[in-house]
Design an enzyme around this catalytic site. Structure first.
Site, PDB file in Angstrom:
ATOM      1  N   CYS A  56     -39.843  40.811  65.786  1.00  0.00           N
ATOM      2  CA  CYS A  56     -40.637  39.703  66.504  1.00  0.00           C
ATOM      3  C   CYS A  56     -42.098  39.870  65.668  1.00  0.00           C
ATOM      4  O   CYS A  56     -42.828  38.887  65.140  1.00  0.00           O
ATOM      5  CB  CYS A  56     -40.914  39.513  67.879  1.00  0.00           C
ATOM      6  SG  CYS A  56     -39.359  39.394  68.618  1.00  0.00           S
ATOM      7  N   ARG A 139     -33.892  33.327  68.765  1.00  0.00           N
ATOM      8  CA  ARG A 139     -34.958  32.757  67.880  1.00  0.00           C
ATOM      9  C   ARG A 139     -34.819  31.415  67.342  1.00  0.00           C
ATOM     10  O   ARG A 139     -33.979  31.232  66.696  1.00  0.00           O
ATOM     11  CB  ARG A 139     -35.054  33.752  66.703  1.00  0.00           C
ATOM     12  CG  ARG A 139     -35.323  35.195  66.930  1.00  0.00           C
ATOM     13  CD  ARG A 139     -35.280  36.224  65.712  1.00  0.00           C
ATOM     14  NE  ARG A 139     -34.969  37.436  66.250  1.00  0.00           N
ATOM     15  CZ  ARG A 139     -36.068  38.400  66.528  1.00  0.00           C
ATOM     16  NH1 ARG A 139     -37.202  37.743  66.744  1.00  0.00           N
ATOM     17  NH2 ARG A 139     -35.873  39.503  67.115  1.00  0.00           N
TER      18      ARG A 139
END
Ligand code: BEZ
Length: 240
Positions: A56, A139
């Site tokens: 991330c 995601r």
């Protein structure tokens, strides 16, 4: 009134062509009212699993570094995770102060990052996939047009960082298709030939194959392309 107990059915997942589900949320840039606050702009709304995690972090640094490139195509970025606001703030400060990734350092994330501890927004957008993880968003990427309609949805699992060149390519291809009334073939980039709408009648099919449209080249009646120079595409879709 009776209260229904036990697991509630998940909200239906939004689909391409649907209006973007509405929400108000607290973000690292103040409260947002989505998608109303973004009317007139394209938006990439994306989720990530958790703050203070390496994949991330690499993605946020890349998104932040490419923010101007997306803005050049009238496209704004909005991130989300199920972490809280103070975690978001601390993580973004850490990214700026301490993290180097490739040639990126001192990266400041100035686009909004939504806090979604209740998973209300993640639930509305189908960002929680229990088979992958029931407490973290996967995601997800939603590309939303200036009228607030979802135009592209892409999902990646937790372990797989997104390809940001592809996200920018998606924005350009959607905008070019809208502007020129064409479709874009595999791996299309500005300057590549585009697909003209398939002939909708025998007459048009015959006309295409007779070669009277000098700028259109047909492999067969259903597969015809034409050139649009890269600068013409860029001039049409770049934010003025
Ligand atoms: C990461 O961003 O590194 C990550 C987050 C959740 C699960 C796996 C990896």
């Amino acid at each position: 009134m009776t209260t229904v107990e036990g697991p509630q059915p998940a909200a239906p997942m939004p689909r391409i062509g649907d209006p973007a589900p509405e929400f108000t949320a607290v973000t690292t840039q103040g409260e947002i009212n989505f998608p109303a606050d973004y009317a007139g702009s394209w938006v990439i709304l994306f989720s990530h699993p958790a703050d203070f995690t390496p994949v991330c972090t690499s993605e946020f640094m890349t998104f932040a570094s490419m923010q101007d490139q997306f803005a050049a195509y009238n496209t704004k970025l909005v991130g989300l995770s199920v972490d809280g606001l103070y975690s978001h703030i601390a993580w973004l400060r850490t990214i700026k102060d301490k993290i180097t990734f490739r040639d990126m350092k001192n990266v400041e994330v100035t686009f909004p990052l939504i806090e979604d501890i209740t998973m209300e927004v993640a639930g509305k957008y189908g960002m929680i996939m229990p088979g992958e993880d029931s407490t973290k968003a996967v995601r997800a990427v939603f590309v939303i047009d200036p009228e607030g309609v979802i135009r592209t949805i892409i999902y990646y699992p937790l372990s797989l960082g997104r390809n940001f060149d592809e996200l920018l390519r998606v924005v350009k291809a959607l905008q070019a298709a809208d502007h020129f009334g064409v479709a874009t073939p595999a791996d299309w980039r500005p300057g590549d030939r585009v697909i003209v709408p398939t002939a909708g009648s025998c007459g048009v099919a015959a006309e295409r194959m007779s070669g009277t449209e000098s700028d259109v080249q047909c492999e067969d009646w259903f597969f015809c392309t034409k050139e649009i120079p890269a600068d013409e595409v860029e001039n049409a879709i770049k934010a003025k």
